[in-house]
Design an enzyme around this catalytic site. Structure first.
Site, PDB file in Angstrom:
ATOM      1  N   ARG A 196       0.821  -1.223   0.000  1.00  0.00           N
ATOM      2  CA  ARG A 196       0.000   0.000   0.000  1.00  0.00           C
ATOM      3  C   ARG A 196       0.854   1.271   0.000  1.00  0.00           C
ATOM      4  NH1 ARG A 196      -5.554  -0.315   1.957  1.00  0.00           N
ATOM      5  NH2 ARG A 196      -6.341  -2.223   1.045  1.00  0.00           N
ATOM      6  N   ASP A 245      -6.848  -2.631  -7.277  1.00  0.00           N
ATOM      7  CA  ASP A 245      -7.420  -3.256  -6.080  1.00  0.00           C
ATOM      8  C   ASP A 245      -7.681  -4.723  -6.355  1.00  0.00           C
ATOM      9  OD1 ASP A 245      -8.509  -2.056  -3.369  1.00  0.00           O
ATOM     10  OD2 ASP A 245      -9.726  -3.790  -3.885  1.00  0.00           O
ATOM     11  N   TYR A 285     -14.979 -11.478   0.568  1.00  0.00           N
ATOM     12  CA  TYR A 285     -15.699 -10.238   0.247  1.00  0.00           C
ATOM     13  C   TYR A 285     -16.961 -10.509  -0.565  1.00  0.00           C
ATOM     14  CZ  TYR A 285     -11.821  -7.492   2.040  1.00  0.00           C
ATOM     15  OH  TYR A 285     -10.891  -6.929   2.867  1.00  0.00           O
TER      16      TYR A 285
HETATM   17  O1  CP3 Z   1       0.055  -1.668  -2.450  1.00  0.00           O
HETATM   18  C1  CP3 Z   1      -0.244  -0.731  -3.211  1.00  0.00           C
HETATM   19  O2  CP3 Z   1       0.176   0.437  -3.077  1.00  0.00           O
HETATM   20  C2  CP3 Z   1      -1.087  -1.038  -4.442  1.00  0.00           C
HETATM   21  C3  CP3 Z   1      -2.461  -0.761  -4.283  1.00  0.00           C
HETATM   22  C4  CP3 Z   1      -3.411  -1.647  -3.524  1.00  0.00           C
HETATM   23  C5  CP3 Z   1      -4.654  -1.173  -3.074  1.00  0.00           C
HETATM   24  N1  CP3 Z   1      -5.366  -2.223  -2.602  1.00  0.00           N
HETATM   25  C6  CP3 Z   1      -5.100   0.225  -3.152  1.00  0.00           C
HETATM   26  C7  CP3 Z   1      -6.161   0.676  -2.249  1.00  0.00           C
HETATM   27  C8  CP3 Z   1      -3.349  -3.002  -3.227  1.00  0.00           C
HETATM   28  C9  CP3 Z   1      -2.218  -3.984  -3.433  1.00  0.00           C
HETATM   29  C10 CP3 Z   1      -4.600  -3.354  -2.659  1.00  0.00           C
HETATM   30  C11 CP3 Z   1      -4.955  -4.721  -2.280  1.00  0.00           C
HETATM   31  C12 CP3 Z   1      -6.135  -4.946  -1.459  1.00  0.00           C
HETATM   32  N2  CP3 Z   1      -7.368  -4.358  -1.557  1.00  0.00           N
HETATM   33  C13 CP3 Z   1      -6.213  -5.946  -0.462  1.00  0.00           C
HETATM   34  C14 CP3 Z   1      -5.131  -6.904  -0.111  1.00  0.00           C
HETATM   35  C15 CP3 Z   1      -4.097  -6.276   0.736  1.00  0.00           C
HETATM   36  C16 CP3 Z   1      -4.577  -6.025   2.127  1.00  0.00           C
HETATM   37  O3  CP3 Z   1      -4.573  -4.854   2.511  1.00  0.00           O
HETATM   38  O4  CP3 Z   1      -4.866  -7.004   2.809  1.00  0.00           O
HETATM   39  C17 CP3 Z   1      -7.509  -5.899   0.097  1.00  0.00           C
HETATM   40  C18 CP3 Z   1      -8.045  -6.765   1.218  1.00  0.00           C
HETATM   41  C19 CP3 Z   1      -8.223  -4.906  -0.618  1.00  0.00           C
HETATM   42  C20 CP3 Z   1      -9.646  -4.524  -0.451  1.00  0.00           C
HETATM   43  C21 CP3 Z   1      -9.763  -3.127  -0.035  1.00  0.00           C
HETATM   44  N3  CP3 Z   1      -9.486  -2.040  -0.843  1.00  0.00           N
HETATM   45  C22 CP3 Z   1     -10.189  -2.635   1.214  1.00  0.00           C
HETATM   46  C23 CP3 Z   1     -10.565  -3.522   2.395  1.00  0.00           C
HETATM   47  C24 CP3 Z   1     -10.159  -1.249   1.146  1.00  0.00           C
HETATM   48  C25 CP3 Z   1     -10.656  -0.277   2.177  1.00  0.00           C
HETATM   49  C26 CP3 Z   1      -9.729  -0.150   3.320  1.00  0.00           C
HETATM   50  C27 CP3 Z   1      -9.121   1.207   3.336  1.00  0.00           C
HETATM   51  O5  CP3 Z   1      -7.894   1.289   3.524  1.00  0.00           O
HETATM   52  O6  CP3 Z   1      -9.870   2.177   3.185  1.00  0.00           O
HETATM   53  C28 CP3 Z   1      -9.682  -0.890  -0.133  1.00  0.00           C
HETATM   54  C29 CP3 Z   1      -9.454   0.473  -0.644  1.00  0.00           C
HETATM   55  C30 CP3 Z   1      -8.095   0.804  -1.130  1.00  0.00           C
HETATM   56  N4  CP3 Z   1      -7.340   0.032  -1.963  1.00  0.00           N
HETATM   57  C31 CP3 Z   1      -7.391   2.007  -0.856  1.00  0.00           C
HETATM   58  C32 CP3 Z   1      -6.185   1.938  -1.565  1.00  0.00           C
HETATM   59  C33 CP3 Z   1      -5.114   2.978  -1.643  1.00  0.00           C
HETATM   60  C34 CP3 Z   1      -7.902   3.142  -0.002  1.00  0.00           C
HETATM   61  C35 CP3 Z   1      -8.855   3.918  -0.818  1.00  0.00           C
HETATM   62  C36 CP3 Z   1      -8.887   5.345  -0.391  1.00  0.00           C
HETATM   63  O7  CP3 Z   1      -9.637   5.621   0.545  1.00  0.00           O
HETATM   64  O8  CP3 Z   1      -8.176   6.134  -0.990  1.00  0.00           O
END
Ligand code: CP3
Length: 349
Positions: A31, A80, A157
């Site tokens: 992330r 994502d 999910y």
């Molecule tokens: O690593 C990186 O920089 C690449 C980008 C990346 C994102 N999601 C961007 C993102 C990666 C590799 C993911 C994977 C992801 N997405 C996972 C597996 C990794 C982990 O964290 O366990 C999972 C479970 C998801 C599902 C997901 N996407 C959730 C549960 C959320 C909400 C949680 C949160 O942090 O708000 C997201 C949103 C998400 N994916 C964001 C980002 C930068 C946040 C969105 C925002 O509010 O800007």
């Protein structure tokens, strides 16, 4: 598909994945593109989450933001794991402050059997376009990592319909409807192989599979519901190294290392370096596992703990990373202290 990409200048990450000698371990952060970066917040105010994911120019810009700011040794494409459920006709909304919400989660056996992996890579062409564009724009500074969610984590999910601490509805469905669940896992596996292969064709130089909820399964259930699909995926990706990150699955380290076919295993912070080395093959690379919350400690403490982590893993066959994604409230200077301490490792700093 052949592209003419700029020559790679920093191959530390790919060399560590192959187990070659390195001057120091490479470093990147899960992330690393995200809310702790002010430049990300600017784009976050202007566009919705899926606009950012689905517009190759935006995804490319966001992927490169942490490379410009912190200069880690690898980039990971901004996207994502929930793109694959979308390609399987699950409606996914990203609700600010709540996270992902599915409009039509799997609730019945009919819902489950309706899941079919068809034209997944085609439907997600925007991800491939983002990868190809980012490879060009990176100009060979660092390698680009593609990724996908593991079938078990995506199932969580798709059945639960939203984020959860225990994914109780998903686990209940698994045990009440094993045949329907197996169908979903098989379609997810097919979809993921298709998706990752297309990412490689588009220019991804390594791929990581996120099984973020592996730790919710017992060892036996992991062996039945996660492991076979992970193995199928890693064995199907032949041209680039595969990193498996099965969070919370410390109990499966030995099997993952000996049987999965992965080039590297991602580790969370509940595993000690000594335990991880003991349970894994000497020729597998380990990646991790700094507790992301420790990035809130004072900078000298971050530097000390980072050095100690590398001392314990050893500098060879090791990729420094966090044990899970960076948290939104981490100061950029603290993230930089982590990356810089790895880069200075062994230089007498
Ligand atoms: O690593 C990186 O920089 C690449 C980008 C990346 C994102 N999601 C961007 C993102 C990666 C590799 C993911 C994977 C992801 N997405 C996972 C597996 C990794 C982990 O964290 O366990 C999972 C479970 C998801 C599902 C997901 N996407 C959730 C549960 C959320 C909400 C949680 C949160 O942090 O708000 C997201 C949103 C998400 N994916 C964001 C980002 C930068 C946040 C969105 C925002 O509010 O800007």
């Amino acid at each position: 598909m052949s592209h003419n990409f700029p020559e790679l200048k920093n191959d530390l990450f790919l060399r560590a994945l192959k187990g070659e000698e390195v001057e120091r371990p490479p470093v990147w952060m899960m992330r690393q593109a995200g809310r702790y970066l002010p430049q990300y917040m600017v784009l976050r105010k202007k566009y919705t989450f899926f606009e950012r994911v689905e517009t190759p120019e935006l995804a490319c810009e966001i992927t490169i933001q942490p490379i410009d700011e912190l200069e880690p040794d690898a980039a990971i494409i901004f996207s994502d794991i929930l793109t694959v459920p979308q390609a399987l006709n699950i409606d996914v909304q990203m609700v600010p402050g709540k996270g992902p919400v599915m409009g039509n989660p799997i609730r019945t056996e009919d819902d489950a059997f309706a899941i079919l992996a068809e034209d997944v890579a085609q439907k997600l062409q925007h991800v491939m376009d983002a990868i190809t564009l980012t490879r060009k724009e990176l100009n060979g500074r660092v390698p680009l990592i593609g990724f996908a969610g593991a079938p078990w984590t995506l199932f969580c999910y798709m059945v639960q319909g939203e984020g959860s601490k225990n994914f109780d509805k998903a686990k209940a469905f698994l045990f009440q409807h094993p045949d329907a669940s197996r169908h979903v896992m098989k379609e997810l596996t097919k979809a993921t192989i298709d998706y990752l292969r297309a990412q490689v064709d588009a220019g991804a130089q390594a791929v990581q599979v996120f099984d973020s909820w592996a730790g919710l399964l017992s060892p036996d259930d992991f062996n039945e519901w996660a492991m076979p699909y992970l193995m199928e995926i890693t064995h199907a990706i032949r041209d680039v190294p595969v990193i498996l990150f099965a969070k919370g699955a410390w109990y499966a380290l030995e099997r993952l290392s000996f049987k999965s076919g992965a080039a590297a295993l991602g580790l969370d912070w509940t595993i000690s370096p000594e335990f991880a080395r003991l349970k894994s093959r000497s020729e597998i690379t380990l990646q991790g596992n700094f507790d992301p919350t420790h990035l809130l400690a004072p900078i000298p403490e971050i530097r000390k703990q980072t050095r100690r982590m590398i001392d314990r893993f050893g500098a060879r066959r090791y990729i420094a990373n966090l044990g899970h994604g960076i948290l939104p409230h981490v100061p950029v200077d603290h993230a930089r202290a982590f990356v810089d301490s790895v880069k200075e490792y062994g230089s007498g700093e």
